[in-house]
Write an enzyme that holds these catalytic residues in place. Structure first.
Site, PDB file in Angstrom:
ATOM      1  CG  HIS A  24      -2.052  -0.981   1.100  1.00 21.39           C
ATOM      2  ND1 HIS A  24      -2.820  -1.368   2.164  1.00 21.39           N
ATOM      3  CD2 HIS A  24      -2.531  -1.666   0.036  1.00 21.39           C
ATOM      4  CE1 HIS A  24      -3.706  -2.259   1.762  1.00 21.39           C
ATOM      5  NE2 HIS A  24      -3.555  -2.450   0.474  1.00 21.39           N
ATOM      6  CG  HIS A  80      -9.723  -7.477  -3.418  1.00 21.13           C
ATOM      7  ND1 HIS A  80     -10.294  -6.230  -3.459  1.00 21.13           N
ATOM      8  CD2 HIS A  80      -8.547  -7.314  -2.740  1.00 21.13           C
ATOM      9  CE1 HIS A  80      -9.492  -5.362  -2.854  1.00 21.13           C
ATOM     10  NE2 HIS A  80      -8.426  -5.985  -2.421  1.00 21.13           N
ATOM     11  CD  GLU A  82      -5.240  -3.351  -2.702  1.00 14.09           C
ATOM     12  OE1 GLU A  82      -5.907  -3.988  -1.869  1.00 14.09           O
ATOM     13  OE2 GLU A  82      -4.462  -2.431  -2.386  1.00 14.09           O
ATOM     14  CG  ASP A  84      -2.647  -7.139  -3.905  1.00  9.84           C
ATOM     15  OD1 ASP A  84      -3.602  -6.438  -4.261  1.00  9.84           O
ATOM     16  OD2 ASP A  84      -2.578  -7.683  -2.785  1.00  9.84           O
ATOM     17  CG  HIS A 146      -8.874  -4.619   2.222  1.00 10.20           C
ATOM     18  ND1 HIS A 146      -8.055  -3.523   2.137  1.00 10.20           N
ATOM     19  CD2 HIS A 146      -8.539  -5.425   1.217  1.00 10.20           C
ATOM     20  CE1 HIS A 146      -7.217  -3.673   1.130  1.00 10.20           C
ATOM     21  NE2 HIS A 146      -7.493  -4.828   0.556  1.00 10.20           N
ATOM     22  CG  ASP A 165      -6.646  -8.701   0.396  1.00  9.41           C
ATOM     23  OD1 ASP A 165      -5.585  -9.260   0.093  1.00  9.41           O
ATOM     24  OD2 ASP A 165      -7.059  -7.680  -0.180  1.00  9.41           O
ATOM     25  CE1 TYR A 193      -2.632  -9.306   4.262  1.00  3.29           C
ATOM     26  CE2 TYR A 193      -4.738  -9.381   5.392  1.00  3.29           C
ATOM     27  CZ  TYR A 193      -4.003  -9.381   4.225  1.00  3.29           C
ATOM     28  OH  TYR A 193      -4.650  -9.458   3.017  1.00  3.29           O
ATOM     29  CG  HIS A 226      -1.752 -11.347   0.505  1.00  7.35           C
ATOM     30  ND1 HIS A 226      -0.920 -11.037  -0.560  1.00  7.35           N
ATOM     31  CD2 HIS A 226      -2.749 -10.437   0.463  1.00  7.35           C
ATOM     32  CE1 HIS A 226      -1.404  -9.986  -1.206  1.00  7.35           C
ATOM     33  NE2 HIS A 226      -2.525  -9.610  -0.612  1.00  7.35           N
TER      34      HIS A 226
HETATM   35 FE1  FEO Z   1      -6.546  -5.796  -1.116  1.00  2.00          FE
HETATM   36 FE2  FEO Z   1      -4.148  -8.165  -1.293  1.00  2.00          FE
HETATM   37  O1  FEO Z   1      -5.148  -6.733  -1.883  1.00  2.00           O
END
Ligand code: FEO
Length: 396
Positions: A24, A80, A82, A84, A146, A165, A193, A226
């Protein structure tokens, strides 16, 4: 670059990023790297759940090629948006332009605004089921866990939850499963995290945990996007999330300070002794030399945050600003705060720190403590007593 088997015909085909040191932007330090987990399901409809960060697209495709030709993928589930988890999507879509993408309505809007792809989308909602052949995918929207677009994917036949996530850890490892790595390490990274990403969303975390629990679905494996996959004891991370989100605490304190010529440092040490005298374990953190992300992790347990700074330009030292700003965003649940510091010709640090603590949702545990120039023995005794009084408040 080999895939790893999760369940019969279900493979991890993600990537390990040993070098990721900040997530981030330069906000969240990730000392142990991370992984981007992507899962391939071989069934009548071959399905990929989530992709990886763009620089790792080749690694993901290589793992997939060890199982099938990627052009055979029928469905892609995007839990999601995002980057990544979707950065590799454009590369993948060049190989499978016919594949159908399943995501939430906000997921579709997000993907369109990230990649501008003319792809075949199907919007899904909680309760919708997608038959793959021998297995079914069941979707559970999870807005703000999130991001607004987030969702979980569940395979009832395998009791497998893929929550993206949620329940993750930034932890690069040679291993893919929780029982293959040190449990204390995994839980510490999971806590870090949570504290640095999910803390401000705790109310929604609790609501989602209750919702999933009410569904009464068996979960024997949680495969987040992750870190390692929870197969040994998935209940452990669910229970930890419930604890963290509900603001449970231990009689602990974190004392964060910065000093100019040593007066505030001397006060900080006396405060820590006072806390200890009342059996409240305190961690002393000099802001300029410590990783501030760890403080938020400690606040998952510690009831009290004490912040100290001398007054400079009628406020606190600017080195504390990133920490205090981040604190107001993360909003630790059910925590107490207090402020102290030395001053010269004018005050201001304590008042401004207290304002930040209150803006972050902390309740002030007592009046702030300010001392002129260099504290003498009697004033240090006052710091000690102030620490003892705070400790008594912590245990009330
Ligand atoms: Fe919200 Fe692992 O990205």
């Amino acid at each position: 670059m080999n895939p790893v088997l999760l369940k019969e015909d279900i493979y991890w085909v993600g990537a390990v990023d040993w070098d990721m040191r900040y997530f981030h932007g330069p906000v969240y330090s990730t000392h142990r790297g991370t992984t981007y987990n992507s899962f391939l399901i071989i069934d009548q409809k071959i399905t990929l759940v989530d992709t990886v960060f763009a620089p790792f697209a080749g690694e993901m495709l290589e793992r997939i090629r060890k199982i099938i030709d990627p052009s055979r993928i029928d469905y892609i589930v995007i839990n999601h948006v995002e980057t990544d988890h979707t950065g590799a999507l454009p590369e993948l879509m060049k190989l499978v332009p016919q594949a159908k993408i399943f995501c939430t309505a906000r997921g579709k809007a997000g993907l369109l605004k990230h990649y501008y792809g003319e792809w075949d989308y199907e919007v899904v909602q909680t309760g919708m089921k997608l038959p793959l052949g021998r297995r079914t995918l069941s979707f559970i929207e999870a807005p703000m866990l999130h991001w607004p677009d987030s969702m979980f994917t569940y395979i009832p036949e395998e009791e497998l939850l893929m929550p993206n996530d949620a329940f993750g850890q930034h932890l690069a490892s040679s291993f893919r499963f929780d029982d293959e790595v040190d449990n204390e390490l995994v839980m510490a990274e999971a806590a870090r995290y949570y504290a640095n990403i999910l803390y401000p969303l705790s109310k929604m975390v609790l609501k989602k945990l209750d919702e999933v629990s009410a569904l009464n679905i068996p979960i024997s494996m949680i495969a987040p996007s992750h870190g390692v996959i929870w197969r040994d004891n998935p209940g452990q991370i669910i229970e930890a999330y419930r604890r963290w989100a509900s603001g449970e605490w231990l009689p602990k304190a974190v004392v964060v300070y910065e000093t100019m010529w040593g007066s505030t440092a001397a006060m900080a040490r006396a405060v820590v002794e006072g806390l200890g005298a009342e059996k409240v374990a305190a961690t002393l953190v000099k802001a300029s030399i410590r990783d501030l992300n760890n403080i938020f992790t400690e606040l998952l347990e510690a009831r009290l945050l004490v912040v100290g700074s001398p007054t400079v330009n009628r406020s606190y030292l600017s080195v504390l600003s990133p920490f205090l700003d981040e604190l107001t965003g993360l909003k630790p649940v059910n925590r107490l705060g207090a402020a102290f510091g030395s001053y010269g010709w004018s005050k201001g640090a304590v008042k401004n720190i207290e304002a930040k603590l209150e803006a972050a949702g902390l309740t002030l545990a007592g009046e702030g403590l300010e001392q002129l120039w260099v504290p003498d023995a009697g004033e240090l005794e006052s710091c000690y007593e102030w620490g003892r009084a705070l400790a008594r408040t912590v245990k009330e």
